[in-house]
Scaffold this active site. Structure first.
Site, PDB file in Angstrom:
ATOM      1  N   LYS A  21       0.822  -1.208   0.000  1.00  0.00           N
ATOM      2  CA  LYS A  21       0.000   0.000   0.000  1.00  0.00           C
ATOM      3  C   LYS A  21       0.859   1.262   0.000  1.00  0.00           C
ATOM      4  CE  LYS A  21      -3.907   1.778   2.788  1.00  0.00           C
ATOM      5  NZ  LYS A  21      -3.369   2.548   3.918  1.00  0.00           N
ATOM      6  N   SER A  22       1.874   1.300   0.873  1.00  0.00           N
ATOM      7  CA  SER A  22       2.726   2.486   0.974  1.00  0.00           C
ATOM      8  C   SER A  22       3.462   2.756  -0.337  1.00  0.00           C
ATOM      9  CB  SER A  22       3.744   2.308   2.102  1.00  0.00           C
ATOM     10  OG  SER A  22       3.115   2.221   3.352  1.00  0.00           O
ATOM     11  N   ARG A  26       3.033   5.925  -3.272  1.00  0.00           N
ATOM     12  CA  ARG A  26       4.190   6.734  -3.648  1.00  0.00           C
ATOM     13  C   ARG A  26       4.505   6.607  -5.129  1.00  0.00           C
ATOM     14  NH1 ARG A  26       4.110   5.739   1.560  1.00  0.00           N
ATOM     15  NH2 ARG A  26       5.251   7.041   3.070  1.00  0.00           N
ATOM     16  N   ARG A 121      -8.609  12.764  12.134  1.00  0.00           N
ATOM     17  CA  ARG A 121      -7.196  12.441  12.299  1.00  0.00           C
ATOM     18  C   ARG A 121      -6.352  13.715  12.299  1.00  0.00           C
ATOM     19  NH1 ARG A 121      -5.954   7.182   8.619  1.00  0.00           N
ATOM     20  NH2 ARG A 121      -4.008   7.285   9.801  1.00  0.00           N
ATOM     21  N   SER A 168       7.182   9.171  12.605  1.00  0.00           N
ATOM     22  CA  SER A 168       6.069   9.050  11.662  1.00  0.00           C
ATOM     23  C   SER A 168       6.587   9.139  10.239  1.00  0.00           C
ATOM     24  CB  SER A 168       5.032  10.154  11.899  1.00  0.00           C
ATOM     25  OG  SER A 168       4.101  10.208  10.825  1.00  0.00           O
ATOM     26  N   GLN A 170       4.782   9.254   7.632  1.00  0.00           N
ATOM     27  CA  GLN A 170       3.946  10.182   6.876  1.00  0.00           C
ATOM     28  C   GLN A 170       4.418  11.619   7.052  1.00  0.00           C
ATOM     29  OE1 GLN A 170      -0.134   9.426   7.970  1.00  0.00           O
ATOM     30  NE2 GLN A 170      -0.213   7.489   6.869  1.00  0.00           N
ATOM     31  N   ASP A 316       1.396  -1.026  12.126  1.00  0.00           N
ATOM     32  CA  ASP A 316       0.160  -1.475  11.476  1.00  0.00           C
ATOM     33  C   ASP A 316      -0.182  -2.918  11.810  1.00  0.00           C
ATOM     34  OD1 ASP A 316      -0.355   0.953  10.270  1.00  0.00           O
ATOM     35  OD2 ASP A 316       0.676   0.435   8.413  1.00  0.00           O
ATOM     36  N   ARG A 389      -7.765  -2.959   9.336  1.00  0.00           N
ATOM     37  CA  ARG A 389      -6.823  -3.797  10.077  1.00  0.00           C
ATOM     38  C   ARG A 389      -7.496  -4.488  11.267  1.00  0.00           C
ATOM     39  NH1 ARG A 389      -2.728  -3.422   6.971  1.00  0.00           N
ATOM     40  NH2 ARG A 389      -2.004  -1.414   6.149  1.00  0.00           N
TER      41      ARG A 389
END
Length: 427
Positions: A21-22, A26, A121, A168, A170, A316, A389
């Site tokens: 996913k990451s 990208r 968030r 983090s 992100q 995660d 998740r």
């Protein structure tokens, strides 16, 4: 969608899991700001990554999708156009945070929003360093914290030296993307190393990013250049089957072509320490990312303490680790994982609540949980909270529980793992 899962033993299979996913996020983002055509294979067609594609299409990037093959016709570092309307990231925290960094150095203004979960968030942790670089970011303020919808006005940026308070990936990635448009070098000091997919892929496409210990230094470049990108299987998706193979009696599972970036393999280290029979084979490097095949067999597990520097590499996977710990001998303590509170749900609270329904001996703490292993879990009716998740972790627990388990809202698994339930049925 509600599903019913029955206990299973003797699970056997050799398969691949959907793309990381990451890395998929990208690949689309960085391909869009590279000069030329980026061919992506193994792309994750989950809802989050499709939201990223939608946002870049609105900014004038032509993107073709054919199954897991994606072609991005990049327009270079300065080729994005002012979007028509609001950029909607859906449920994707990666998209909104990385886009905020990318867009603050453009020559246009835009607004970013998402679903109800995204609007809860925190965005302040991203906005603070970007504002130091000269960014103009505003939005909804609650309790002196910034939330979406977020307005980003393009500005001239400058390089900074920034020490991150929270580990983090992100936040780091948002700063690195802004650094591509900044005057001078940008330095980022991490408290602990986080997943480094951004640095690997940007350098692969021509960026100048170096690491010195926990310091990351990004120097400006004139352009990024398109290349082919092969997305490996997502280790966060593989984690559900690593635990399944470990806790379901007489099971043996092989997952091929999994990304094994050292910043992401905490799940393997933890399961090894718990006594799992896992081997990592056929290691190789593809487009800068380490890839391997992972083999797992049923094992008797023991409780351990999980905390400190390893947490960013498995944040995660903590919900499914909690499932494994529920059936391990002795006590497992998970700590230093307060970041779980600001995911799609408060994952400390939600996984504790749902595993208790299945008979687990588990208690919530301020930054994690304490779990005393039991011999067997018992089926019940469980909630997903719209959190992919949590839904998939409870599905794994259900396979090792007595009786049937009903999981409400299982469709949310499609966010990161399209067809997850079909994989269970195939096993």
């Amino acid at each position: 969608m509600d599903i019913i899962i029955y206990p299973k033993e003797n699970l056997k299979g050799v398969f691949t899991v959907p793309g990381d996913k990451s890395i998929s996020h990208r690949a689309v983002m960085f391909g869009s700001i590279s000069d030329g055509r980026t061919n992506i294979s193994g792309f994750l067609t989950g809802e989050d990554c499709l939201s990223t594609i939608s946002c870049f299409k609105k900014m004038g990037i032509e993107i073709e999708v054919c199954g897991t093959d994606v072609v991005v016709h990049g327009k270079g570092l300065h080729g994005l156009s002012s979007p028509e309307g609001i950029l909607d990231v859906g449920n994707s925290g990666t998209t909104i945070r990385l886009l905020t960094g990318l867009l603050c150095g453009q020559d246009f203004n835009c607004k970013l929003t998402g679903d109800n979960s995204i609007q809860k968030r925190p965005m302040e942790r991203v906005a603070v360093p970007l504002r130091e670089m000269g960014a103009d970011i505003s939005g909804i303020i609650k309790d002196n914290k910034l939330f979406a919808p977020v307005n980003v006005k393009g500005k001239k940026l400058k390089g900074i030296s920034y020490a991150m308070n929270v580990a983090s990936a992100q936040v780091k990635s948002a700063i690195l993307l802004a650094s591509l448009y900044a005057d001078g070098q940008t330095e980022i000091i991490e408290p602990e190393p986080t997943r480094n997919h951004t640095e690997i892929m940007l350098n692969y496409l021509g960026a100048d990013i170096k690491r010195d210990g926990n310091k990351i230094i990004s120097s400006p470049v004139k352009e990024l250049y398109a290349k082919e990108i092969h997305v490996p299987g997502d280790i966060s998706s593989a984690a559900y089957f690593l635990v399944t193979g470990t806790i379901c009696k007489n099971s043996e599972i092989t997952i091929n072509n999994v990304g094994v970036n050292p910043t992401r393999t905490g799940i393997i280290s933890v399961l090894h320490e718990m006594g799992a029979n896992i081997s990592v084979e056929n290691k190789r490097v593809v487009c800068g990312e380490p890839v391997a095949d992972i083999h797992v067999k049923y094992s008797k597990l023991k409780g351990i303490t999980i905390g400190g520097d390893i947490i960013p590499s498995l944040i995660d996977e903590i919900p499914v680790i909690a499932v494994a710990a529920s059936l391990a001998e002795g006590k497992t303590v998970i700590k230093d994982a307060g970041e779980l509170k600001v995911k799609e749900s408060n994952r400390i609270k939600t996984i504790v609540c749902e595993l208790k329904k299945l008979g687990a001996d588990i208690e919530e703490t301020e930054d994690g949980m304490v779990i005393n292993g039991v011999n067997r879990l018992k089926g019940n009716v469980c909630e997903s909270y719209g959190d992919h998740r949590i839904a998939m972790s409870i599905a794994v627990a259900a396979l090792a529980s007595q009786g049937e388990t009903t999981i409400k809202g299982m469709e949310c698994a499609d966010i990161s793992f399209p067809g997850f339930y079909d994989y269970i049925e195939r096993l």
